[in-house]
Write a protein that holds these residues in place. Structure first.
Motif, PDB file in Angstrom:
ATOM      1  N   ALA A  36       0.914  -1.308   0.029  1.00  0.00           N
ATOM      2  CA  ALA A  36       0.133   0.039  -0.228  1.00  0.00           C
ATOM      3  C   ALA A  36       0.992   1.073   0.144  1.00  0.00           C
ATOM      4  O   ALA A  36       1.896   1.457   0.684  1.00  0.00           O
ATOM      5  CB  ALA A  36      -0.948  -0.007   1.217  1.00  0.00           C
ATOM      6  N   GLY A  37       0.452   2.009  -0.863  1.00  0.00           N
ATOM      7  CA  GLY A  37       1.332   3.353  -0.704  1.00  0.00           C
ATOM      8  C   GLY A  37       0.438   4.477  -0.388  1.00  0.00           C
ATOM      9  O   GLY A  37      -0.780   4.437  -0.223  1.00  0.00           O
ATOM     10  N   THR A  38       0.934   5.760  -0.076  1.00  0.00           N
ATOM     11  CA  THR A  38       0.246   6.855   0.385  1.00  0.00           C
ATOM     12  C   THR A  38      -0.768   7.248  -0.803  1.00  0.00           C
ATOM     13  O   THR A  38      -0.435   7.484  -2.026  1.00  0.00           O
ATOM     14  CB  THR A  38       1.080   8.072   0.669  1.00  0.00           C
ATOM     15  OG1 THR A  38       2.230   7.677   1.329  1.00  0.00           O
ATOM     16  CG2 THR A  38       0.447   9.282   1.334  1.00  0.00           C
ATOM     17  N   VAL A  60       2.323   8.683  11.123  1.00  0.00           N
ATOM     18  CA  VAL A  60       1.051   8.174  11.535  1.00  0.00           C
ATOM     19  C   VAL A  60       0.018   8.523  10.236  1.00  0.00           C
ATOM     20  O   VAL A  60      -0.945   7.735   9.913  1.00  0.00           O
ATOM     21  CB  VAL A  60       0.650   8.725  12.853  1.00  0.00           C
ATOM     22  CG1 VAL A  60      -0.648   8.387  13.151  1.00  0.00           C
ATOM     23  CG2 VAL A  60       1.409   8.241  14.018  1.00  0.00           C
ATOM     24  N   ARG A  61       0.305   9.840   9.715  1.00  0.00           N
ATOM     25  CA  ARG A  61      -0.897  10.243   8.682  1.00  0.00           C
ATOM     26  C   ARG A  61      -0.579   9.223   7.636  1.00  0.00           C
ATOM     27  O   ARG A  61      -1.603   9.094   7.077  1.00  0.00           O
ATOM     28  CB  ARG A  61      -0.489  11.714   8.388  1.00  0.00           C
ATOM     29  CG  ARG A  61      -1.325  12.286   7.343  1.00  0.00           C
ATOM     30  CD  ARG A  61      -2.822  12.444   8.119  1.00  0.00           C
ATOM     31  NE  ARG A  61      -3.631  13.150   7.250  1.00  0.00           N
ATOM     32  CZ  ARG A  61      -5.071  13.037   7.222  1.00  0.00           C
ATOM     33  NH1 ARG A  61      -5.507  12.385   8.132  1.00  0.00           N
ATOM     34  NH2 ARG A  61      -5.707  13.896   6.453  1.00  0.00           N
ATOM     35  N   TRP A  62       0.521   9.254   7.316  1.00  0.00           N
ATOM     36  CA  TRP A  62       0.790   7.856   6.216  1.00  0.00           C
ATOM     37  C   TRP A  62       0.132   6.752   6.256  1.00  0.00           C
ATOM     38  O   TRP A  62      -0.633   6.175   5.578  1.00  0.00           O
ATOM     39  CB  TRP A  62       2.284   7.720   5.792  1.00  0.00           C
ATOM     40  CG  TRP A  62       2.706   6.783   4.647  1.00  0.00           C
ATOM     41  CD1 TRP A  62       2.201   6.844   3.442  1.00  0.00           C
ATOM     42  CD2 TRP A  62       2.854   5.446   5.067  1.00  0.00           C
ATOM     43  NE1 TRP A  62       2.763   5.622   3.012  1.00  0.00           N
ATOM     44  CE2 TRP A  62       2.971   4.672   3.934  1.00  0.00           C
ATOM     45  CE3 TRP A  62       2.597   4.599   6.385  1.00  0.00           C
ATOM     46  CZ2 TRP A  62       3.050   3.255   3.787  1.00  0.00           C
ATOM     47  CZ3 TRP A  62       3.241   3.165   6.188  1.00  0.00           C
ATOM     48  CH2 TRP A  62       3.323   2.560   4.869  1.00  0.00           C
ATOM     49  N   MET A  63       0.153   6.192   7.393  1.00  0.00           N
ATOM     50  CA  MET A  63      -0.541   5.012   8.040  1.00  0.00           C
ATOM     51  C   MET A  63      -2.026   5.067   7.519  1.00  0.00           C
ATOM     52  O   MET A  63      -2.633   4.125   7.064  1.00  0.00           O
ATOM     53  CB  MET A  63      -0.012   4.616   9.475  1.00  0.00           C
ATOM     54  CG  MET A  63       1.242   4.127   9.670  1.00  0.00           C
ATOM     55  SD  MET A  63       1.641   2.419   9.289  1.00  0.00           S
ATOM     56  CE  MET A  63       1.081   1.716  10.442  1.00  0.00           C
ATOM     57  N   GLN A  64      -2.680   6.193   8.224  1.00  0.00           N
ATOM     58  CA  GLN A  64      -4.002   6.320   8.074  1.00  0.00           C
ATOM     59  C   GLN A  64      -4.498   6.565   6.805  1.00  0.00           C
ATOM     60  O   GLN A  64      -5.522   5.998   6.376  1.00  0.00           O
ATOM     61  CB  GLN A  64      -4.200   7.768   8.834  1.00  0.00           C
ATOM     62  CG  GLN A  64      -5.755   8.118   9.057  1.00  0.00           C
ATOM     63  CD  GLN A  64      -5.993   9.390   9.677  1.00  0.00           C
ATOM     64  OE1 GLN A  64      -4.859  10.070   9.764  1.00  0.00           O
ATOM     65  NE2 GLN A  64      -7.279   9.658  10.130  1.00  0.00           N
ATOM     66  N   CYS A  65      -3.675   7.325   6.046  1.00  0.00           N
ATOM     67  CA  CYS A  65      -4.127   7.667   4.492  1.00  0.00           C
ATOM     68  C   CYS A  65      -4.003   6.523   3.517  1.00  0.00           C
ATOM     69  O   CYS A  65      -4.626   6.404   2.602  1.00  0.00           O
ATOM     70  CB  CYS A  65      -3.211   8.901   3.965  1.00  0.00           C
ATOM     71  SG  CYS A  65      -3.871  10.623   4.904  1.00  0.00           S
ATOM     72  N   SER A  66      -3.054   5.648   4.047  1.00  0.00           N
ATOM     73  CA  SER A  66      -2.849   4.348   3.212  1.00  0.00           C
ATOM     74  C   SER A  66      -3.782   3.077   3.671  1.00  0.00           C
ATOM     75  O   SER A  66      -3.900   2.198   3.200  1.00  0.00           O
ATOM     76  CB  SER A  66      -1.473   3.750   3.469  1.00  0.00           C
ATOM     77  OG  SER A  66      -0.414   4.590   3.052  1.00  0.00           O
ATOM     78  N   GLY A  67      -4.799   3.275   4.675  1.00  0.00           N
ATOM     79  CA  GLY A  67      -5.717   2.569   4.981  1.00  0.00           C
ATOM     80  C   GLY A  67      -5.140   1.414   5.965  1.00  0.00           C
ATOM     81  O   GLY A  67      -5.920   0.327   6.079  1.00  0.00           O
ATOM     82  N   MET A 212       7.436   2.036   9.097  1.00  0.00           N
ATOM     83  CA  MET A 212       6.664   1.479   8.080  1.00  0.00           C
ATOM     84  C   MET A 212       6.421   2.270   7.085  1.00  0.00           C
ATOM     85  O   MET A 212       6.646   1.912   5.657  1.00  0.00           O
ATOM     86  CB  MET A 212       5.204   1.148   8.599  1.00  0.00           C
ATOM     87  CG  MET A 212       5.204  -0.162   9.315  1.00  0.00           C
ATOM     88  SD  MET A 212       3.442  -1.042   9.441  1.00  0.00           S
ATOM     89  CE  MET A 212       3.387  -1.755   7.885  1.00  0.00           C
ATOM     90  N   SER A 213       6.423   3.812   7.376  1.00  0.00           N
ATOM     91  CA  SER A 213       6.265   4.734   6.319  1.00  0.00           C
ATOM     92  C   SER A 213       7.558   4.825   5.415  1.00  0.00           C
ATOM     93  O   SER A 213       7.801   5.018   4.207  1.00  0.00           O
ATOM     94  CB  SER A 213       5.646   5.903   6.945  1.00  0.00           C
ATOM     95  OG  SER A 213       6.817   6.634   7.590  1.00  0.00           O
ATOM     96  N   ASP A 216       8.372   2.023   3.299  1.00  0.00           N
ATOM     97  CA  ASP A 216       7.436   1.973   1.918  1.00  0.00           C
ATOM     98  C   ASP A 216       7.964   2.976   0.992  1.00  0.00           C
ATOM     99  O   ASP A 216       8.139   2.781  -0.216  1.00  0.00           O
ATOM    100  CB  ASP A 216       6.105   2.348   2.375  1.00  0.00           C
ATOM    101  CG  ASP A 216       5.301   2.954   1.236  1.00  0.00           C
ATOM    102  OD1 ASP A 216       4.819   1.659   0.522  1.00  0.00           O
ATOM    103  OD2 ASP A 216       5.022   3.933   0.866  1.00  0.00           O
ATOM    104  N   SER A 217       8.846   4.058   1.632  1.00  0.00           N
ATOM    105  CA  SER A 217       9.296   5.440   0.575  1.00  0.00           C
ATOM    106  C   SER A 217      10.587   4.557  -0.123  1.00  0.00           C
ATOM    107  O   SER A 217      10.885   5.040  -0.982  1.00  0.00           O
ATOM    108  CB  SER A 217       9.586   6.356   1.553  1.00  0.00           C
ATOM    109  OG  SER A 217      10.998   5.983   2.314  1.00  0.00           O
ATOM    110  N   VAL A 218      11.017   3.539   0.442  1.00  0.00           N
ATOM    111  CA  VAL A 218      12.039   2.737  -0.273  1.00  0.00           C
ATOM    112  C   VAL A 218      11.577   1.640  -1.090  1.00  0.00           C
ATOM    113  O   VAL A 218      12.047   1.753  -2.208  1.00  0.00           O
ATOM    114  CB  VAL A 218      13.167   2.093   0.713  1.00  0.00           C
ATOM    115  CG1 VAL A 218      14.234   1.317   0.235  1.00  0.00           C
ATOM    116  CG2 VAL A 218      13.833   2.990   1.690  1.00  0.00           C
ATOM    117  N   ILE A 219      10.692   0.860  -0.697  1.00  0.00           N
ATOM    118  CA  ILE A 219      10.228   0.013  -1.591  1.00  0.00           C
ATOM    119  C   ILE A 219       9.315   0.693  -2.841  1.00  0.00           C
ATOM    120  O   ILE A 219       9.347   0.087  -3.907  1.00  0.00           O
ATOM    121  CB  ILE A 219       9.043  -0.839  -0.833  1.00  0.00           C
ATOM    122  CG1 ILE A 219      10.037  -1.652   0.160  1.00  0.00           C
ATOM    123  CG2 ILE A 219       8.339  -1.938  -1.634  1.00  0.00           C
ATOM    124  CD1 ILE A 219       9.133  -2.591   0.987  1.00  0.00           C
TER     125      ILE A 219
END
Length: 543
Positions: A36-38, A60-67, A212-213, A216-219
């Motif tokens: 999941a991405g932003t 945390v905002r990224w986690m929330q917006c990514s579902g 986690m965010s 994700d920015s690396v993957i």
């Protein structure tokens, strides 16, 4: 199917804490099956305890917006709460967007229909977890650092390359040894300052979101958001170019104007009260005596005395802000007693300014410690006020005294910290360590401010913009202190740069061209205009 990611794909992640997984949420749908991405646009309201500018906010905002998480029923995220095994497995599962249909339950304590059942069954099927020897999964048990290292390691299945990385408390026989060494070798977690990893310690939800965010920015690398898109407009002492400094009216005017942060200074009185003032010694420039706090008080007059030697009752007899500061010809004069820190909190709450940060300086005088309250007394008093009034999610602590910042980390590790410097306090090239650096010797770092900040573990560096401090770009004899290399190195280390105190619009532009993350200014109206001219989003007016 497990995703085999080369170790190099995860290199470069910055360490904040440790990766784990927050609470109940709806998985993000993905036709691609990719992590999941932003989302391009996120309209969900922030969690009540994750306001802009607070520690871990963007993660945390990224986690929330990514579902990946919807938080708790009371609309909180609870960054400091330890995370459990069920949540951990659910978040890894949701992040990877696995398409999985569970069969019969593998664990008697995680039956079909229970919370996180699908994720737990996926983890068992992929051999990410086998549960405990008694056949249980124990989904509500707190996740240990080593345990989650193994969850993540098995889920991503990276190639582990030879490395010299090791921890004295992680033996090769440790069940989680390979996972921990992988995390460390890739820079995902470097352990604690004492050199240990503490594999048995629990993981918090805030640390989870951060890593986690960043993972994700690396993957899924994307063009990074320009720092100016979230530019931090800080009103120095409430904006002392516009109103008498450190007064309720100054802070209120800044909120009405629209700032992202109120910057303020604190001192601690002899009886432990936290007052809002820049100077440790009372001067006639700012305050004048009115009457003694008690008849025939031997300490009266109070002007000329150090605040640490006076009680709150004595300090509050002073009339402060009684005259205009000649440096600010347009300054509105407001007279009154010296504020207490809780009065600033009251102003913020009266205006409903829940998204405005307070950058609170502990003005410990490391060069003359007898002139301010002792460091530990000072820091504990400030932190007690913050916690008493429930303001920890809206506060950052800054200080020139880096020893105070180390103490903040020890006593309140979730509070973000900003390392102030005027350059001279580093004492580069001088024998021994500077008393301002909390035991660090600048010469051990070749005078590199960013390298020292990394060692200190702060989120922000706040250097003087240049010298002289009241100078500006274009002035004869003005020498900039902040430069492109400093900003680039800080950003590469995951550290924000917020110079002080910049009142000249041309100098603001000069610094913003480097990509600084914010500016502390006496004139928030000028900085707003510069931001508007550059097409940046302006902080909303409060009230």
């Amino acid at each position: 199917m497990q995703r085999k990611l080369p170790a190099a794909a995860l290199a470069g992640l910055m360490t904040i804490g440790f990766l784990a997984t927050p609470a109940t949420a709806t998985p993000t749908e993905s036709a691609t099956g990719q992590p999941a991405g932003t989302t391009a646009e996120c309209t969900s309201a922030n969690f009540a305890d994750n306001q802009a500018g607070s520690q871990y906010f963007e993660h945390v905002r990224w986690m929330q917006c990514s579902g990946i998480t919807t938080g708790y029923a009371d609309n909180t995220y609870r960054k400091g709460t330890d995370i459990d095994r069920g949540e951990s497995m659910a978040f890894v599962y949701r992040y990877l967007n696995e398409d999985f249909t569970p069969g019969e339950a593998s664990f008697p304590d995680a039956p079909a229909g229970s919370t996180h059942f699908e994720a737990i069954e996926w983890g068992a099927a992929e051999e990410i977890t086998t549960g405990y020897e008694d056949g249980t999964f124990q989904p509500e048990r707190a996740v240990e650092r080593g345990e989650f290292a193994s969850f993540l390691y098995r889920a991503l299945d990276p190639e582990l390359e030879a490395t010299d990385v090791s921890f004295p408390d992680v033996a090769e026989s440790n069940t989680h040894h390979d996972a921990i060494i992988w995390l460390a070798s890739e820079g995902i977690s470097t352990g604690y300052k004492d050199g240990n990893f503490k594999a048995k310690d629990p993981i918090t939800r805030g640390e989870v979101a951060a890593l986690m965010s960043r993972l994700d920015s690396v993957i899924n690398p994307e063009e990074p958001e320009a720092p100016q898109d979230r530019f931090d407009l800080q009103a120095h002492r409430g904006g002392q170019g516009l109103y008498t400094e450190s007064t309720p009216e100054a802070f209120a005017h800044a909120l009405e104007l629209g700032v992202s942060t109120l910057e303020l200074d604190t001192q601690v009185t002899a009886d432990g009260a936290v007052v809002v003032t820049h100077d440790r010694q009372i001067t006639t420039d700012d305050c004048r005596d009115t009457a003694p706090a008690t008849p025939e008080d031997p300490q009266y007059p109070y002007v000329g005395k150090y605040i640490t030697d006076l009680t709150l009752d004595q300090v509050q007899t002073l009339e402060c802000g009684y005259q205009q500061d000649p440096k600010y010809p347009g300054q509105v004069v407001v007279t009154g007693p010296m504020m207490e820190l809780d009065e600033v909190f009251e102003v913020v709450r009266e205006y409903g300014a829940d998204e405005v940060m307070l950058n609170i300086e502990t003005k410990v005088e490391a060069g003359a410690p007898e002139e301010t309250a002792p460091r530990e007394t000072f820091v504990r008093a400030v932190l007690a006020e913050i916690l008493k009034h429930g303001m920890e999610d809206q506060v950052m602590i800054q200080s020139f005294d880096w020893g105070a910042l180390e103490l903040v980390e020890e006593l309140a590790p979730t509070l973000p910290r900003s390392a102030l410097t005027n350059g001279d306090f580093l004492q580069v090239g001088q024998p021994g360590a500077s008393p301002w650096l909390g035991g660090l010797d600048a010469d051990d770092f070749d005078g590199d401010l960013v390298a020292m900040a990394q060692e200190l573990g702060v989120e922000v560096i706040s250097p003087v913009h240049g010298n002289p401090q009241d100078g500006a770009i274009g002035d004869e004899g003005y020498v900039p202190y902040v430069n492109q290399t400093m900003v680039d190195d800080a950003h590469a280390a995951g550290i924000n740069v917020v110079p002080w105190t910049v009142d000249d619009p041309g100098t603001m532009e000069y610094l913003m061209d480097f990509g600084v993350d914010g500016i502390i200014t006496d004139y928030p109206d000028r900085l707003r205009q510069v931001m508007q001219d550059r097409g940046l989003d302006l902080p909303q007016a409060a009230g």
